[in-house]
Write an enzyme that holds these catalytic residues in place. Structure first.
Site, short mmCIF file in Angstrom:
data_model
loop_
_atom_site.label_atom_id
_atom_site.label_comp_id
_atom_site.label_asym_id
_atom_site.label_seq_id
_atom_site.Cartn_x
_atom_site.Cartn_y
_atom_site.Cartn_z
N GLU A 50 0.64 -1.55 0.76
CA GLU A 50 0.02 0.03 0.11
C GLU A 50 0.55 1.29 0.02
O GLU A 50 2.24 1.15 0.29
CB GLU A 50 -0.67 0.24 0.81
CG GLU A 50 -1.75 -1.07 1.82
CD GLU A 50 -2.67 -0.88 2.80
OE1 GLU A 50 -3.06 -1.81 3.33
OE2 GLU A 50 -2.09 0.10 3.67
N CYS A 79 3.05 8.06 1.21
CA CYS A 79 3.65 7.78 2.59
C CYS A 79 3.67 6.13 1.78
O CYS A 79 2.48 5.19 0.93
CB CYS A 79 2.34 7.39 4.23
SG CYS A 79 2.87 5.47 5.08
N CYS A 127 5.55 -6.98 7.79
CA CYS A 127 6.18 -6.91 9.23
C CYS A 127 6.94 -7.38 10.12
O CYS A 127 5.79 -8.75 10.41
CB CYS A 127 5.52 -5.54 9.75
SG CYS A 127 7.04 -4.57 10.86
N CYS A 149 3.68 -4.73 16.56
CA CYS A 149 2.71 -3.90 17.20
C CYS A 149 1.37 -4.51 17.21
O CYS A 149 0.19 -4.85 16.21
CB CYS A 149 2.93 -2.87 16.48
SG CYS A 149 5.03 -2.08 15.97
N CYS A 192 -1.83 -2.82 14.99
CA CYS A 192 -0.79 -2.31 13.56
C CYS A 192 -1.93 -3.50 12.88
O CYS A 192 -1.37 -4.73 13.20
CB CYS A 192 -0.18 -1.98 13.25
SG CYS A 192 1.07 -2.43 11.72
N CYS A 245 -2.30 2.65 8.64
CA CYS A 245 -0.95 1.45 8.30
C CYS A 245 -1.10 0.12 8.01
O CYS A 245 -1.49 -1.07 9.04
CB CYS A 245 0.10 1.59 8.86
SG CYS A 245 1.38 -0.47 8.88
S1 SF4 Z 1 3.19 -0.08 12.62
FE1 SF4 Z 1 2.93 -1.87 12.08
S2 SF4 Z 1 4.28 -1.27 10.03
FE2 SF4 Z 1 5.28 -0.38 12.03
S3 SF4 Z 1 7.27 -1.17 13.13
FE3 SF4 Z 1 4.84 -1.45 13.86
S4 SF4 Z 1 4.48 -3.22 13.44
FE4 SF4 Z 1 5.88 -2.59 11.56
#
Ligand code: SF4
Length: 400
Positions: free
Chosen positions: A145, A158, A165, A169, A172, A386
């Protein structure tokens, strides 16, 4: 870094496969006994082989200027051709054939071993507030994206730096889908070119805050930053580039010594290690104090202000006590705090903070000499946070 040492060689095998595909086509046309269904299957196989041959070609956008120079010297080309081709690479073209001041013979040779565009625009969502979310398909059928936002100072894009990833997190949408691979520097760049081509406007600000942790793909991110800044290319000022991290301390310290004074944005999101570790597993490796120390070094070396991103999660990190704890950690730093009304995400337990709580939080920071902004909530109607849209599309595909 000695870029020339990593110079990719022209893929001779791609050339051979590419030729074989032409032979295959001739066979199909000539074979009158084949049934229509068999022809279709054979044609699909050839199309697939052609795609593989295409993906084996060098993406010229992946090459630094030195690498491109070396690549072209293999074809007996002088330096001025490197400059000409570099200029074309960043224009709104889709094919090497559109490089009209390059001799036809050289274009033909380049087309055999290289290409300049790899993305397929899969979907595009336009929010009521003008934010545009793009979903791009990559060669290997992965999806990334990019989000285009309009600010008073111009357009900002962005960009994603990885497919998925590893950081996990909790708030996210990208983390739930796991990590697949790093994007190349050319794939990070192509997001800008593809969006510019679509919106017919110049993008002057880049935020590396899409899917992925930039410092987990350090070499490609640095290569991208150097390349996006060159005068013959997009010529985007380093001061208009922001790298966002979840707190990989070695990455912050390494970037501080690169001589690239880009903006650094730190996803903090909580004032204590206990709360931050509950949100962001990386905090168990690099505590808030270690991150703050690295940020201070970054400021000292680059003179750049740090932006702390703080997603306001109702009842979790948005109280007056939380605000005071945050003040204690960052008071006196050259910094700014962005308070982000968090987008709620399906399947996750957090909700957005109330406007009242956000205003109070901001007031406490400012009373203590820390500048803060409550960010506009951009693109909530199109899942602009995100990884949200990518997650939705992948889930829909899986359900089908
Ligand atoms: S917010 Fe999402 S994309 Fe960013 S570092 Fe954390 S898990 Fe990874």
């Amino acid at each position: 870094m000695d870029n020339t040492a990593e110079m990719p060689k022209p893929p001779e095998t791609a050339l051979i496969t590419g030729n074989a595909q032409i032979t295959g086509n001739a066979q199909i046309t000539g074979n009158t006994k084949m049934t229509e269904a068999a022809k279709m299957t054979e044609a699909a196989k050839i199309a697939e082989a052609a795609k593989i041959a295409e993906t084996a070609k060098i993406n010229l956008l992946d090459l630094s200027c030195d690498e491109l120079k070396l690549f072209l010297s293999n074809y007996g080309q002088k330096n001025f051709r490197t400059r000409q081709i570099t200029e074309w690479l960043y224009k709104d073209i889709n094919d090497i054939d559109e490089m009209t001041n390059i001799p036809k013979e050289l274009r033909e040779r380049l087309k055999e071993v290289s290409r300049i565009r790899t993305f397929k625009l899969m979907q595009k969502y336009i929010s009521k507030d003008g934010t545009v979310k793009y979903l791009f398909g990559l060669d290997d059928k992965n999806i990334i994206e990019s989000v285009l936002m309009e600010y008073k100072y111009g357009l900002a894009l962005c960009v994603s730096t990885q497919v998925g990833c590893k950081m996990g997190c909790k708030f996210c949408a990208s983390s739930g889908l796991g990590f697949i691979r790093n994007l190349t520097s050319g794939e990070i760049m192509e997001q800008i070119l593809a969006v510019q081509s679509d919106c017919k406007n110049r993008i002057g600000n880049i935020v590396l805050m899409g899917i992925g942790e930039p410092f987990d793909n350090y070499e490609n991110v640095i290569k991208f930053i150097k390349q996006v800044n060159i005068a013959e290319g997009l010529n985007i000022s380093l001061r208009k580039i922001t790298v966002s991290t979840c707190g990989l301390v070695p990455g912050i310290l390494k970037l501080a010594n690169e001589g690239l004074p880009v903006n650094l944005s730190l996803s903090l999101h909580a004032p204590t290690d206990e709360k931050r570790s509950a949100l962001m597993p990386i905090n168990k490796v690099y505590s808030i104090d270690k991150i703050i120390e690295a940020c201070k070094i970054y400021t000292e070396k680059t003179g750049r202000r740090i932006t702390f991103e703080y997603a306001m999660l109702g009842g979790f990190n948005d109280s007056e006590k939380d605000a005071m704890l945050l003040v204690k950690k960052i008071k006196g730093m050259l910094c700014h705090v962005n308070l982000i009304p968090a987008n709620t995400i399906d399947g996750f337990e957090f909700n957005a903070s109330t406007r009242e709580n956000m205003e109070k939080f901001k007031e406490i920071l400012e009373t203590n000499g820390i500048t803060a902004t409550i960010r506009r909530e951009l693109g909530t109607d199109i899942n602009a946070a995100c990884g949200q849209l990518r997650r939705k599309v992948i889930e829909q595909k899986t359900e089908m």
